[in-house]
Motif scaffolding. Structure first.
Motif: not given
Length: 897
Positions: A448-474
């Motif tokens: 008879x096997x038993x497992x009990x688990x818990x996880x908790x977390x807090x955090x911050x994620x920041x991301x900024x993306x720049x996409x370019x066109x055919x003229x190689x400019x933003x």
């Protein structure tokens, strides 16, 4: 020319031996002393009388007869007889009496315990399937550890990282008086116990716990070493301390204290430092290859500062009817550094070239404890309980950038990220088992096997993306700023039951049942800066999975042949509720798990294995319904609730041959894996550079994988030499932008290993390997990732002027450039130290060392997955000098004889 001279020399020796001495046959019959029953398959070993070294070994046939042919008459010999349940017996023999007639063995219970006979014991004995070495018969350095002792034993080899090879296969466990000591890491034992404490070293194939209990040999065997402690070294304290300080603020301190008292063993250890060592065992920067920094290990990536502590206790009472084994470990580690990755993704529309930079700072604290209590109710029943707990906290901070280019080097997009995360987890396990032997050879066992688990977390994620066109400019910019939280619970309960019954002397039937319930509650939220919930990056889910599995197997077992065949059928019911997306998924799966195997012992230590395993693979919950929480600005996971099973076939073959008397070992092994209707990733890359993933069944296609190894090992000129060939490869299918990609991959190599030592003179080890790796994608057939590689790892220790020791080791790696990677990679990591011993029995050692003498330890790795190739370079520990000292201490009680 040297080879021809050697051949002539060996021929002269052979002819001389024929002239100087004649040969004869030694023969006899083995039987029981009381019932006069012939002892079929009894072990008979022929040894030289002067040094007890094994000449040959055999087993008695069905008539109890044995014979050794062609024995030279210039030597005197000893015969050693053994049979399970009987006392061992020695017999001296020479050419004057080659036919020794009938040898009667006595049952152990008939011997008088009050009579003690002292005799010179053979240095090596083979008792059944166990090879036993008498430790005092082998010369070692004063104050040596167990690893130094094992290097002197015929048939055992140890590389520079402490990996042990015994009679061919790798050793998986090292036990102390039959019990685990702290963990199943062999080096924690071999590098921290004293060699002069060891009475006998026993090498054997450890059967599975089920096979030991039921008596039904299932063919599962792990190469194991058991260290028997001397009676007079089992009452006292011993240990060692090690401290060093070096340049660039490098330091390392460790200590271990042990207190043994008969069956009771207690131990404590503590380490702290910043040179990559995270414990007393093999968890150092050169050994660990996993990415489990949160488990108190160091992968070699980054600059570490680590502290660890541990305690061990085991004892047995009531004539070993009751026993307890407990361990506790604590790990505190900080790792910081940088890594850079260049990558190439081969898409149907062309290549995407990536350049990624990441700076990281991770801190982890981990507590882990376990205890095993065994209570033998009577001679037929055993109750075992096991508890385990792990509490862990991880704080991580990272920031980085990722630039992607098109094949013509024009910009695709660039992305900058900043992340912070505080993570806490708890996991507890409680298992209980009852094993009972019934009448007529039947057994029943319940787990008879038993497992009990818990996880908790807090955090911050920041991301900024720049996409370019055919003229190689933003062209456009996108910002993602999230505050994250997590609070999850899991519970898994499993009941297993087995029943075995003999159908005949050699045939057994095994019935098994397994029922399990897995329940989880995942609550993962993402909030925008104004604290509004962002449901595109949040998941709230409950899942309830029930599984019932039953099967039957037949096991045919004789001394030479083991055949097993069976099948299990599993019914699984899965209920998943996504609260935020209002999805309720119910799925049912029927899985088949057929298996068959054959193990044939041609003669002792010559074994052939053939096996087949079939497995239905149920899709995982996160493949059916990926969590929105795992999405990011540039990655989206799509759901596929209709995903079905895949099926895997695994066919394996193997042959191992060992001849301890001549230190000759041969092995061939290989397996083929076929995965039909595989579950694969369907990747779609948009024109803006966004990656969209979904798991799908690729019907009509089969992923395949194969691997094989062949080796031959023999002692040549007092050096154990191993020649080996390796090969692996296969075919993997995936979907990329609605097109099927076929990836062919393979790697072939040849290697050599040399082991040699002479006490108080030298000890050497060399591993060399060279090979060729190939990767080719059908969608981009001209973009290959094929390259040659060479690696070498020599180690040398030289002892001189009685108390001095010089150690040096090198780790060399070279990888050829390829179409994916434009430069060759070459790295030489050269370490060395010189030391001198002091005090009685060399208990104190002072040494000066240099790590990475050439300062070339550049963190580096290459990977290839489907159409994605990457090359990573990262911060790691480089050159430093250190002065240190190691002190070993002992105080054993004198035992009255």
């Amino acid at each position: 020319m040297p080879g021809r001279c050697l051949l002539i020399y060996m021929s002269i020796l052979f002819i001389s031996a024929q002239v100087m001495g004649q040969s004869y046959d030694i023969r006899g019959v083995l039987r029981d002393s009381g019932l006069h029953r012939l002892l079929y398959n009894g072990s008979v070993i022929l040894l030289h009388a002067k040094d007890s070294f094994i000449v040959a070994d055999t087993r008695a046939d069905q008539d109890g007869r044995f014979i050794f042919k062609g024995v030279t008459d210039t030597s005197k010999y000893l015969l050693y007889f053994s049979y399970p349940g009987y006392a061992g017996y020695w017999y001296r023999v020479d050419a004057s009496h080659p036919d020794i007639g009938t040898v009667n063995l006595f049952k152990k219970e008939r011997l008088l315990k009050e009579i003690i006979v002292k005799a010179k014991v053979a240095s090596i004995r083979i008792i059944g399937d166990t090879t036993e070495y008498v430790a005092d018969s082998f010369k070692i350095q004063p104050n040596a550890n167990v690893e130094d002792l094992l290097r002197q034993l015929p048939g055992l080899q140890i590389d520079q990282f402490g990996n042990i090879t015994a009679q061919g296969p790798k050793v998986k466990k090292v036990l102390v008086d039959g019990e685990e000591f702290f963990s199943d890491d062999p080096t924690l034992v071999t590098r921290n116990l004293r060699a002069d404490m060891i009475d006998k070293v026993q090498v054997y194939d450890k059967r599975s716990d089920a096979a030991v209990f039921t008596g039904v040999d299932d063919g599962v065997k792990d190469k194991t070493i058991n260290l028997k402690i001397k009676e007079d070294k089992n009452h006292g304290i011993f240990g060692k301390t090690d401290a060093g300080a070096g340049t660039d603020e490098h330091y390392d301190v460790q200590g271990m204290f042990n207190a043994f008292n008969k069956k009771r063993k207690m131990a404590l250890f503590a380490t702290t430092g910043n040179i990559g060592r995270t414990g007393l065992g093999s968890a150092d920067k050169q050994k660990i290859g996993s990415g489990d920094n949160d488990k108190g290990t160091y992968t070699g990536k980054g600059l570490p500062t680590a502290t660890s502590m541990g305690a061990h206790y085991d004892n047995a009472w009531n004539d070993n009817g009751t026993s307890f084994n407990g361990n506790y470990t604590y790990n505190l580690m900080n790792v910081n550094g940088e890594d850079r990755i260049i990558s190439q993704n081969n898409l149907p529309t062309g290549l995407i070239l990536g350049n990624t930079y990441n700076k990281f700072d991770n801190n982890s604290i981990r507590h882990a404890g376990n205890g095993k209590y065994v209570y033998r109710i009577d001679s037929t029943a055993t109750l075992t309980s096991y508890v385990n707990g792990v509490v862990m906290a991880l704080t991580s901070n990272s920031e980085g950038s990722n630039t992607n280019l098109k094949e013509d080097s024009s910009f695709f997009y660039d992305n900058r990220t900043r992340n912070h995360n505080d993570y806490h987890s708890q996991s507890y396990t409680a298992n209980v088992s009852l094993e009972k032997r019934l009448k007529a050879g039947r057994t029943v066992s319940v787990y008879f096997d038993n497992n009990f688990s818990n996880d908790r977390a807090s955090g911050e994620n920041y991301s900024i993306s720049t996409f370019y066109g055919d003229n190689n400019l933003p062209d456009s910019t996108a910002i993602l700023d999230l505050k994250r939280s997590m609070n999850d619970d899991w519970r898994i309960n499993t009941l297993k039951a087995y029943f075995t019954s003999p159908l005949s002397k050699h045939l057994h039937i095994v019935f098994d049942y397994e029922g399990s319930n897995s329940y989880s509650n995942d609550d993962k939220r993402s909030l925008d800066p104004d604290k509004n919930e962002n449901t595109s990056f949040s998941t709230k889910r409950t899942s309830d999975v029930w599984s019932h599995q039953a099967g039957v197997a037949l096991n045919f077992s004789t001394a030479q042949l083991i055949i097993k065949a069976g099948n299990n059928v599993q019914a699984m019911r899965m209920n998943i509720t996504e609260e935020l997306e209002h999805i309720h998924l119910k799925r049912q799966f029927l899985n088949w798990h057929p298996n068959a195997s054959m193990q044939y012992t041609v003669k002792p230590y010559n074994v052939i294995n053939v096996s087949y395993v079939g497995n239905s693979t149920t899709p995982e919950k996160t493949q059916l319904l990926p969590m929105a929480y795992n999405n990011s600005q540039l990655v989206t996971w799509l759901k596929n609730p209709g995903l079905n099973n895949s099926f895997t076939h695994i066919i394996g073959v193997g042959y191992n041959s060992s001849k301890v008397s001549t230190n000759t070992y041969t092995g061939i092994s290989g397996n083929i894996t076929l995965n039909s209707r595989p579950i694969v990733q369907d990747l779609y890359v948009t024109s803006a550079g966004e990656y969209i993933y979904q798991y799908v069944n690729l019907s009509g296609y089969t992923n395949s994988n194969y691997n094989g190894t062949a080796y031959f090992s023999k002692k040549i000129m007092n050096v154990q030499t191993v020649f080996a060939l390796f090969g692996d490869g296969g075919t993997a299918y995936s979907l990329i932008n609605d097109r099927v990609n076929k990836l062919r991959f393979s790697s072939y190599s040849a290697g050599i290993e040399l082991f040699g030592s002479k006490v108080k003179v030298y000890s050497m080890y060399l591993m060399g390997r060279a090979g060729y790796t190939m990767n080719q994608s059908s969608l981009q057939p001209d973009s290959k990732n094929d390259y040659w590689f060479v690696e070498a790892k020599p180690t040398l220790d030289i002892y001189f002027m009685k108390r001095f020791q010089l150690h040096t080791d090198v780790n060399y790696l070279w990888q050829e450039k390829s179409q994916a990677f434009s430069d060759n990679f070459s790295r030489v990591i050269w370490n060395a130290w010189i030391g001198r011993t002091f005090l009685k029995n060399d208990q104190l050692t002072v040494k000066i060392s240099c790590n990475d003498i050439l300062n070339e330890n550049n963190g580096y790795s290459r990977t290839a997955t489907n159409t994605f190739f990457s090359e990573e370079r990262y911060t790691t520990i480089q050159r430093y000098f250190m002065i240190g000292a190691t002190w070993s201490f002992t105080r054993f009680k004198t035992i009255a004889q």
